[in-house]
Enzyme design. Structure first.
Site, PDB file in Angstrom:
ATOM      1  N   THR A   1      -4.344 -13.399  -5.890  1.00 15.50           N
ATOM      2  CA  THR A   1      -5.084 -12.900  -4.736  1.00 15.50           C
ATOM      3  C   THR A   1      -6.174 -11.953  -5.229  1.00 15.50           C
ATOM      4  OG1 THR A   1      -3.729 -10.921  -4.392  1.00 15.50           O
ATOM      5  CG2 THR A   1      -2.947 -12.984  -3.413  1.00 15.50           C
TER       6      THR A   1
ATOM      7  N   ASP B   1      10.362 -15.693  13.729  1.00 18.53           N
ATOM      8  CA  ASP B   1      11.284 -14.999  12.827  1.00 18.53           C
ATOM      9  C   ASP B   1      11.753 -15.970  11.752  1.00 18.53           C
ATOM     10  OD1 ASP B   1      13.666 -14.016  11.644  1.00 18.53           O
ATOM     11  OD2 ASP B   1      14.090 -12.794  13.401  1.00 18.53           O
TER      12      ASP B   1
ATOM     13  N   LYS C   1      10.855   3.906  -0.172  1.00 18.99           N
ATOM     14  CA  LYS C   1      11.740   5.048   0.012  1.00 18.99           C
ATOM     15  C   LYS C   1      13.201   4.601  -0.026  1.00 18.99           C
ATOM     16  CE  LYS C   1       8.438   7.764   2.695  1.00 18.99           C
ATOM     17  NZ  LYS C   1       8.167   8.473   3.982  1.00 18.99           N
TER      18      LYS C   1
ATOM     19  N   ASP D   1       7.056  -6.584   1.537  1.00 15.26           N
ATOM     20  CA  ASP D   1       7.034  -5.131   1.702  1.00 15.26           C
ATOM     21  C   ASP D   1       8.108  -4.515   0.804  1.00 15.26           C
ATOM     22  OD1 ASP D   1       7.021  -2.525   2.538  1.00 15.26           O
ATOM     23  OD2 ASP D   1       7.217  -2.971   4.661  1.00 15.26           O
TER      24      ASP D   1
ATOM     25  N   ASP E   1       4.661  -6.174  -7.101  1.00 11.07           N
ATOM     26  CA  ASP E   1       3.994  -5.235  -8.001  1.00 11.07           C
ATOM     27  C   ASP E   1       4.680  -3.864  -7.970  1.00 11.07           C
ATOM     28  OD1 ASP E   1       3.141  -4.860  -5.381  1.00 11.07           O
ATOM     29  OD2 ASP E   1       1.279  -3.900  -5.994  1.00 11.07           O
TER      30      ASP E   1
ATOM     31  N   GLU F   1       4.854 -16.961   9.257  1.00  8.68           N
ATOM     32  CA  GLU F   1       4.221 -15.639   9.369  1.00  8.68           C
ATOM     33  C   GLU F   1       4.220 -15.248  10.838  1.00  8.68           C
ATOM     34  OE1 GLU F   1       3.096 -12.383   8.878  1.00  8.68           O
ATOM     35  OE2 GLU F   1       2.438 -13.242   6.972  1.00  8.68           O
TER      36      GLU F   1
ATOM     37  N   PHE G   1      -6.645  -8.986  -4.296  1.00 12.63           N
ATOM     38  CA  PHE G   1      -6.047  -7.685  -4.514  1.00 12.63           C
ATOM     39  C   PHE G   1      -5.310  -7.641  -5.852  1.00 12.63           C
ATOM     40  CE2 PHE G   1      -6.450  -8.197   0.068  1.00 12.63           C
ATOM     41  CZ  PHE G   1      -7.134  -7.043   0.400  1.00 12.63           C
TER      42      PHE G   1
END
Length: 250
Positions: free
Chosen positions: A228, A132, A159, A155, A191, A105, A230
Site C-alpha cells: 500500500t 459483520d 493498549k 487494528d 506493522d 468490509e 502507506f
C-alpha cells in the site's frame, strides 16, 4: 506505524470476536475488534453504492452461499477481511484473473471506493459483502471452500486493556480453519511488533495450521501482496512489517 489500507487502520473490520464463543449473547455484551466510524461518502462512492452494488455486492444471508453460482464458475477463492479502500484486493484480482476474490468490509466509503475501481478496471472476479465478517464466516461461507484468507493490517489495539479486542484470537483461528480447504492458507500482516508476536503465539498452537516459514518464524512478504502507499511510506521511514502465513494441514 503504517496507516492501514487507505486510512487510519481498518477500524471497521467486521468482526465480533466474542460472538464466536458466546452461547447466550443476550447475557453478554460482545467485545468488538472494530469501531464503526462511517466517513462521509463522496459523490462517486454514493453513485457506486447506488448503481454497482447490484452487480458486485452480496447481501448478508443466513445460509451457505453457492459460490460457483455467485461467481459464475468454479475457481480457487480468496477472502480478504477488512479491505479498507480495496486497492490491494483489486490489484490481486487483476494479477490473478484465474482466482475469485471475496472482500468483506463494513466501512461504506471503502466499499464504494472498491466498487468504483472494479467498474473502472472491468474486474469480474471480485464480489463484496458489507456486513459483520464473523457472521458471514459462520453462516454464509461453506466449510472447506476457501483457498486463502487475507487479514492485512488489522487494528492493533495497542493498549493492554484493549488486547481482548484484537481480531486474531484462538476462536477466530478455529473458525478460519473450518473455512479453508486442505492446503489453503491464512496470510496476516501487521506493522505492530507486539501484535505480530501475539499472532505468532495464537497460530503456533492453533490446531490444523502449519507455519510456512518454520515454527516460530515470520515469512518474507510474498510478491503477490501489494504494497500500500502507506506501507511504502513506512518503508522509507524505516518502519518494519511482519508477515505470517499459515497453511491448513488437515
Amino acid at each position: 506505524p503504517i496507516r492501514g489500507q487507505g486510512r487510519s487502520y481498518n477500524l471497521c473490520q467486521a468482526i465480533m470476536y466474542d460472538s464466536i464463543t458466546m452461547s447466550d449473547p443476550a447475557k453478554h455484551r460482545p467485545v468488538r475488534s472494530f469501531v464503526l466510524r462511517q466517513g462521509r461518502l463522496t459523490t462517486g462512492q454514493q453513485r457506486a453504492l447506488d448503481t454497482l452494488w447490484e452487480h458486485y455486492g452480496i447481501a448478508a444471508c443466513d445460509a451457505p452461499l453457492d459460490l460457483d453460482a455467485v461467481f459464475g464458475r468454479h475457481a480457487p477463492r480468496t477472502l480478504e477481511i477488512g479491505f479498507g479502500n480495496g486497492a490491494a484486493l483489486a490489484a490481486m484480482a487483476t494479477a490473478h484473473p484465474e482466482r475469485d476474490y471475496l472482500g468483506i468490509e463494513v466501512h461504506r466509503p471503502g466499499v464504494g471506493a472498491l466498487l468504483l475501481t472494479l467498474e473502472k478496471q472491468g474486474l469480474e472476479n471480485v464480489r463484496v459483502i458489507c456486513a459483520d465478517a464473523v457472521a458471514v464466516l459462520r453462516t454464509a461461507i461453506p466449510n472447506a471452500s476457501l483457498a486463502a484468507v487475507h487479514v492485512y493490517f488489522p487494528d492493533p489495539w495497542p493498549k493492554l486493556r484493549h488486547h481482548k479486542r484484537r481480531l486474531i484470537q484462538a476462536p477466530f483461528a478455529e473458525l478460519i480453519a473450518r473455512k479453508l480447504c486442505a492446503g489453503g492458507y491464512l496470510h496476516m500482516a501487521t506493522d505492530w511488533e507486539d501484535y505480530a508476536q501475539h499472532m505468532l503465539h495464537v497460530l503456533e498452537v492453533a490446531p490444523g495450521f502449519g507455519n510456512g516459514a518454520g515454527a516460530g518464524q515470520y515469512s518474507p512478504r510474498p510478491a503477490e501482496r501489494p504494497l500500500t502507499r502507506f506501507e511504502q511510506r513506512g518503508q522509507r521511514l524505516g518502519h518494519k512489517v511482519w508477515d505470517l502465513i499459515y497453511t491448513r494441514t488437515d
